[in-house]
Design an enzyme around this catalytic site. Structure first.
Site, PDB file in Angstrom:
ATOM      1  N   LYS A 223       0.816  -1.208   0.000  1.00  0.00           N
ATOM      2  CA  LYS A 223       0.000   0.000   0.000  1.00  0.00           C
ATOM      3  C   LYS A 223       0.857   1.267   0.000  1.00  0.00           C
ATOM      4  O   LYS A 223       0.384   2.331  -0.355  1.00  0.00           O
ATOM      5  CB  LYS A 223      -0.938   0.002   1.209  1.00  0.00           C
ATOM      6  N   GLY A 224       2.095   1.128   0.414  1.00  0.00           N
ATOM      7  CA  GLY A 224       2.985   2.294   0.483  1.00  0.00           C
ATOM      8  C   GLY A 224       3.506   2.668  -0.892  1.00  0.00           C
ATOM      9  O   GLY A 224       3.286   1.962  -1.879  1.00  0.00           O
TER      10      GLY A 224
ATOM     11  N   TYR B 116      -9.706  -4.715  13.687  1.00  0.00           N
ATOM     12  CA  TYR B 116      -8.570  -3.793  13.563  1.00  0.00           C
ATOM     13  C   TYR B 116      -8.170  -3.268  14.947  1.00  0.00           C
ATOM     14  O   TYR B 116      -7.010  -3.387  15.360  1.00  0.00           O
ATOM     15  CB  TYR B 116      -8.931  -2.635  12.623  1.00  0.00           C
TER      16      TYR B 116
ATOM     17  N   LYS C 276      -4.676  -4.115  17.356  1.00  0.00           N
ATOM     18  CA  LYS C 276      -3.769  -3.106  17.912  1.00  0.00           C
ATOM     19  C   LYS C 276      -3.706  -3.203  19.444  1.00  0.00           C
ATOM     20  O   LYS C 276      -2.646  -3.051  20.048  1.00  0.00           O
ATOM     21  CB  LYS C 276      -4.215  -1.702  17.483  1.00  0.00           C
TER      22      LYS C 276
ATOM     23  N   ILE D 214     -22.412  11.736   2.627  1.00  0.00           N
ATOM     24  CA  ILE D 214     -22.276  11.796   4.093  1.00  0.00           C
ATOM     25  C   ILE D 214     -22.850  10.510   4.669  1.00  0.00           C
ATOM     26  O   ILE D 214     -24.022  10.194   4.434  1.00  0.00           O
ATOM     27  CB  ILE D 214     -23.032  13.027   4.648  1.00  0.00           C
ATOM     28  N   PHE D 215     -22.017   9.794   5.412  1.00  0.00           N
ATOM     29  CA  PHE D 215     -22.456   8.510   5.965  1.00  0.00           C
ATOM     30  C   PHE D 215     -23.212   8.718   7.277  1.00  0.00           C
ATOM     31  O   PHE D 215     -22.625   8.672   8.351  1.00  0.00           O
ATOM     32  CB  PHE D 215     -21.261   7.581   6.209  1.00  0.00           C
TER      33      PHE D 215
ATOM     34  N   ARG E 218     -15.350  13.905  14.583  1.00  0.00           N
ATOM     35  CA  ARG E 218     -14.032  13.293  14.706  1.00  0.00           C
ATOM     36  C   ARG E 218     -12.985  14.343  15.077  1.00  0.00           C
ATOM     37  O   ARG E 218     -13.171  15.534  14.819  1.00  0.00           O
ATOM     38  CB  ARG E 218     -13.597  12.651  13.364  1.00  0.00           C
TER      39      ARG E 218
ATOM     40  N   GLY F 188     -20.124   0.432  12.176  1.00  0.00           N
ATOM     41  CA  GLY F 188     -18.954   0.507  13.062  1.00  0.00           C
ATOM     42  C   GLY F 188     -18.509   1.917  13.399  1.00  0.00           C
ATOM     43  O   GLY F 188     -17.547   2.087  14.145  1.00  0.00           O
TER      44      GLY F 188
HETATM   45  N1  UDP Z   1     -17.239   9.789   5.989  1.00  0.00           N
HETATM   46  C1  UDP Z   1     -18.306  10.170   5.192  1.00  0.00           C
HETATM   47  N2  UDP Z   1     -18.212   9.976   3.837  1.00  0.00           N
HETATM   48  C2  UDP Z   1     -17.116   9.419   3.248  1.00  0.00           C
HETATM   49  C3  UDP Z   1     -16.019   9.039   4.077  1.00  0.00           C
HETATM   50  C4  UDP Z   1     -16.113   9.228   5.448  1.00  0.00           C
HETATM   51  O1  UDP Z   1     -19.319  10.672   5.680  1.00  0.00           O
HETATM   52  O2  UDP Z   1     -17.094   9.259   2.010  1.00  0.00           O
HETATM   53  C5  UDP Z   1     -17.321   9.983   7.444  1.00  0.00           C
HETATM   54  C6  UDP Z   1     -17.159   8.698   8.249  1.00  0.00           C
HETATM   55  O3  UDP Z   1     -18.388   8.030   8.398  1.00  0.00           O
HETATM   56  C7  UDP Z   1     -16.604   9.241   9.574  1.00  0.00           C
HETATM   57  C8  UDP Z   1     -15.816  10.478   9.155  1.00  0.00           C
HETATM   58  O4  UDP Z   1     -16.258  10.805   7.837  1.00  0.00           O
HETATM   59  O5  UDP Z   1     -17.654   9.660  10.400  1.00  0.00           O
HETATM   60  C9  UDP Z   1     -14.315  10.221   9.109  1.00  0.00           C
HETATM   61  O6  UDP Z   1     -14.103   9.045   8.361  1.00  0.00           O
HETATM   62  P1  UDP Z   1     -12.670   8.583   7.888  1.00  0.00           P
HETATM   63  O7  UDP Z   1     -12.871   7.350   7.044  1.00  0.00           O
HETATM   64  O8  UDP Z   1     -11.951   9.738   7.262  1.00  0.00           O
HETATM   65  O9  UDP Z   1     -11.888   8.246   9.218  1.00  0.00           O
HETATM   66  P2  UDP Z   1     -12.259   7.218  10.431  1.00  0.00           P
HETATM   67  O10 UDP Z   1     -13.091   8.025  11.384  1.00  0.00           O
HETATM   68  O11 UDP Z   1     -12.958   6.046   9.857  1.00  0.00           O
HETATM   69  O12 UDP Z   1     -10.927   6.881  10.990  1.00  0.00           O
END
Ligand code: UDP
Length: 329
Positions: free
Chosen positions: A36-37, A141, A145, A207-208, A221, A284
């Protein structure tokens, strides 16, 4: 000091290598399997393409370069994938990690800085999260860790191998040098995805989840600049060299931003509005993840230099604008 950096061609890894090289006082050996790097992300030092599964290679590296300390960042790190493929996560993050620890013990390497994660805490019961927060990971994951942190504690008790675990919250941004930045394939992280929309490489940002128990209904976050994360690794190495006891520290800014606020900030930085859609929650995802990083500030004097969201997004935008195809640009 002679330092082995595993995963040094990754996003955080390449920024740690950049900061280590800047000091001018370390011999840096990067080990990365380049799954991946990106080779081009490694700014200097000695580069070795290889895998932690290769015990002979590890012994040779420790001997040939007289490695004294390790920064261990080689790992799989996607929450969703870990739920589908726990075998992969436990194998790469634990079994292969054990090879590294065994090679360290065998070759008298004295200490390790370990790339850990906020995912060791699971669903927060209080915010901001301190290092004493209960650790109940909700996915393989985070579990991998946390197990590795526990394994290191046992190796310390039995073999005197000291460690500092750094529990990252949301790594973001790109080096102010402009030379390196974030290039995941596929990209899953919020800020680079929104920037890809700004570059016309994606149609819209989805937006999830908009029904979380947060002020605007979207997840909150703690975004921390990747160069600030990197400097914490240097402080941890210095502390271990100065005989610090094994411990763990959170790395975040202590301030949360919602998904909508992040998209608003990207729009401000790129100077245009971006198409957004509202989608389902991502499995999750806890509603709020915000760190208290008081301990590392007080004990190691860590001071983030790029803590405001605008600076984080600006550095990321500079990188993505200049490297629209990432390291292939
Ligand atoms: N997120 C989103 N749409 C996307 C990607 C991420 O709404 O296309 C949201 C995700 O559900 C989380 C936040 O953005 O609440 C940060 O997600 P990211 O994957 O960047 O980092 P994580 O929190 O998983 O480490």
């Amino acid at each position: 000091m002679n330092i082995l950096v595993t995963g040094g061609a990754g996003y955080v890894g390449s920024h740690v290598v950049e900061e280590l090289l800047k000091t001018g006082k370390h011999e840096v050996v990067v080990l990365d399997n380049l799954q991946k790097g990106h080779r081009a992300s490694v700014q200097g030092g000695i580069f070795v393409q290889g895998d932690l599964a290769d015990m002979d290679l590890l012994h040779n590296l420790f001997k040939e370069y007289a490695i004294e300390a390790v920064v261990h960042m080689a790992a799989d790190s996607l929450v969703g994938e870990s739920v589908e493929r726990p075998d992969k996560y436990f194998h790469n993050n634990i079994t292969n990690g054990l090879n590294l620890l065994n090679a360290m013990v065998h070759n008298d390497a004295r200490y390790i800085v370990f790339s850990s994660t906020a995912a060791v805490y699971g669903e927060p019961v209080e915010t901001p999260i301190t290092e004493d927060h209960p650790q109940v990971p909700t996915n393989p994951y985070g579990e991998s860790k946390l197990f590795f942190e526990k394994i290191m504690a046992r190796y310390d008790a039995a073999y005197g191998l000291r460690h500092i675990s750094l529990r990252y919250f949301n790594a973001a941004g790109a080096s102010p040098s402009g030379a390196i930045g974030e290039d995941h394939r596929p990209e899953t992280h919020l800020i680079p995805i929104v920037l890809q929309v700004a570059l016309g490489q994606r149609e819209k940002i989805t937006i999830f989840g908009t029904d979380y128990d947060t002020p605007d209904g979207t997840c909150v976050r703690d975004y921390v600049h990747v160069t600030d994360l990197a400097t914490a690794h240097l402080l941890a190495l210095d502390a271990l060299e100065g005989k610090a006891a094994s411990t763990a520290y959170n790395l975040g800014n202590g301030q949360g931003f919602s998904v909508r606020e992040v998209i608003d900030m990207v729009e401000k930085v790129v100077g245009k509005s971006l198409p957004r859609a509202e989608g389902a929650r991502r499995p999750g995802d806890p509603a709020v993840l915000v760190a208290s990083s008081q301990r590392i500030m007080e004990e190691l004097g860590w001071q983030p230099c790029y803590h405001d969201l605008e600076t984080i997004v600006r550095t990321a935008w500079n990188w993505h604008k200049g490297h629209p195809q990432g390291f292939r640009s």
